[in-house]
Design a protein around this motif. Sequence first.
Motif, short mmCIF file in Angstrom:
data_model
loop_
_atom_site.label_atom_id
_atom_site.label_comp_id
_atom_site.label_asym_id
_atom_site.label_seq_id
_atom_site.Cartn_x
_atom_site.Cartn_y
_atom_site.Cartn_z
N SER A 55 -25.82 16.96 -6.86
CA SER A 55 -24.90 16.27 -7.76
C SER A 55 -25.57 16.00 -9.10
O SER A 55 -24.92 16.02 -10.15
CB SER A 55 -24.41 14.97 -7.13
OG SER A 55 -25.44 14.05 -7.05
N LEU B 42 -28.37 16.09 -1.32
CA LEU B 42 -27.13 15.71 -1.99
C LEU B 42 -27.40 15.28 -3.42
O LEU B 42 -26.69 15.66 -4.35
CB LEU B 42 -26.48 14.54 -1.25
CG LEU B 42 -25.65 14.88 -0.05
CD1 LEU B 42 -25.23 13.62 0.66
CD2 LEU B 42 -24.41 15.64 -0.51
N ARG C 263 -31.57 14.70 3.79
CA ARG C 263 -30.16 14.87 3.47
C ARG C 263 -29.82 14.21 2.14
O ARG C 263 -29.08 14.76 1.32
CB ARG C 263 -29.29 14.25 4.56
CG ARG C 263 -29.21 15.11 5.80
CD ARG C 263 -28.53 14.32 6.89
NE ARG C 263 -28.92 14.80 8.19
CZ ARG C 263 -28.24 15.73 8.86
NH1 ARG C 263 -27.16 16.25 8.33
NH2 ARG C 263 -28.66 16.13 10.02
N VAL D 74 -23.77 10.74 -2.97
CA VAL D 74 -24.81 10.20 -2.10
C VAL D 74 -24.32 8.93 -1.43
O VAL D 74 -24.50 8.74 -0.23
CB VAL D 74 -26.09 9.91 -2.91
CG1 VAL D 74 -27.18 9.43 -2.00
CG2 VAL D 74 -26.53 11.15 -3.65
N TYR E 253 -22.18 9.43 1.39
CA TYR E 253 -22.88 9.92 2.58
C TYR E 253 -23.57 8.79 3.35
O TYR E 253 -23.87 8.94 4.54
CB TYR E 253 -23.91 11.00 2.20
CG TYR E 253 -24.85 11.33 3.33
CD1 TYR E 253 -24.39 12.03 4.43
CD2 TYR E 253 -26.16 10.88 3.32
CE1 TYR E 253 -25.22 12.27 5.49
CE2 TYR E 253 -27.00 11.14 4.38
CZ TYR E 253 -26.53 11.83 5.46
OH TYR E 253 -27.35 12.06 6.51
#
Lengths: 307, 306
Positions: free
Chosen positions: A196, A192, A188, A232, A235
Amino acid sequence: MFGYVTRRVLSAIPIALIAVTACFFILRLAPGGPFDGERALPPVTLANLRAHYNLDLPLIQQYFIYVGRLLQGDFGPSMVYNDFTVAEMLWIGLPFTLMLGFSAFIIGTIVGLVAGAFSAVNQNKWPDYVLVMLVMVGLVIPNFLMAAVLQLVFGVYLDWFPAGGWQAGSIPHLVLPITVLVLPHAGRTARLMRGSMIEVLGTNYVRTARSKGLGQRLILARHAIKPALLPVVSYLGPGLSYLLTGSLVVEQVFALPGIGKYFISAALNRDYGLVLGTTILYMFIILAVNLIVDVIYAWLDPKVRYH
Amino acid sequence: MAGITGKDAVLTEYARRLETLDAPKGRSLTQDAIRRLVRNTAAVISVFVVAAIVLFAFVGPYLLPWTYGEIDWSNIRKPPNFEAGHFAGTDQNGRDMLARIMQGTQMSLIVAGVATLVSVIIGVIYGAVAGYFGGKVDAVMMRFVDIMYALPYILFVIILVVIFGRNPVLLFVGIGCLEWLTMARIVRGQTLSIKEREFVEAAKAGGAKPWTIIMRHIVPNLTGPVVIYATLTVPEIILTESFLSYLGLGVQEPQTSLGTLISFGSPVAETLPWMLIGPAVVLVSLLLCLTYIGDGLRDALDPKDR
């Protein structure tokens, strides 16, 4: 910055309180209790037991007693494991769960960031394709399946690592469990980070930096990494929460002595004290990490501090 | 033809050419999106695979000689045996694995469908209301979402499931009730910009009630992001459901789901590998394809990432 941190800490307190209250009442308003065994207890014994654990008082009063004790760090007694208080049981399992969770968290975040950034820099070349493929595999294979496959391949067929169990200080015992936890988290994070980073590399200021002759490395270090980290970092909080719930399964599958293994059996036994204690502990860890994440976020993005 | 202007002449000419099909035709946004989606090979293949899995799960059971609960006393723990009609072997109770995998896939798909629907309904209404009213209402509602985000929600699902029994309906609703958070955030963000648009102002000027504006003017304009995110929610929910089933908190015997099958298969994978491989392959390909479809839809519908 100091004011921002204080505000965040203060706003975490009502959240914690609301969550404790919600857990307490959901658990108590449900049918069933810790003393519903196969054999019904004699009514007098049952009444004594209930009185001993304060279960005969009105619910509101029990709630205040519980919260009052909680504030002093007392999680109350376990109603099924008579010889331990909840705090003692959690205290035995907590260091292990924290060690497992945070090692996986740190390794996974670093691996994910590096893989994501590398993938973005080489966008649409073969290293990118390979990494995107790997990330997808890490994302879609559920942790319990990954655990079973790794156990079978590396634990049984190849016999490189023990397939389960735990000996204090033994690193080989940790390799497979940590791998299982790391893969989805790294996946994950990498996804991300890749997204980005690609966006940041396309911005005007990166183009300016390039046109004035800065080298790739300098551009990445000075201009690209920091803004690319923002999504990030936001998250990481939910990411840790995924990791900790993943550790529920990992502790079961690999027979490891963390707090996760108490949780399910305690919920099934209606061991109010233990379920509440475990949930509250998980929640505090997650809230604390969210707090740290928010502070890092504010450091990376000054706009946040003034909202 | 008196009174015809230059513009009319052009339009008439264009209409005539449209009828004979040699005029350049405009493309709508939807057509654009479909073209982009069709060019995405991974997404197209995934659509076919998912369709195949859905057929497999819902039509397959009618084509098999065995049902998922039936016990074949002469074939217990046997590898695939085509003569007896056990195409994927049997489990420790002598039940046909292929039939069980089909039933399990069916269960996982139903849970995913219903829970996604629940989460979409809650998330869209919640997000649209918060975004439309703004101010204090918005602050309180989104604060609540933040709180829910901070909690280890799977623990709540576990507590709920344990407490209210292993009722599949509850499982659907429980998972759906906890998966709406991200949807609410996305919808709120979109609503904030949509509510400033002229057609909303026109509706307000026309005296429409807030509820009517939200349902008639704002919600239909959210279709793109909602569809994208809903598609990405489906694999998430399948994963959650299989996680719960794996812990023994999902659907009950003799019914089964992919997670339950894997949890029974993994301890015996060394001696009875067919018990793990079948459900694992179905689950992983389902999740993989759904993720690819979600990504493809996002790339096709969301102009920002192009």
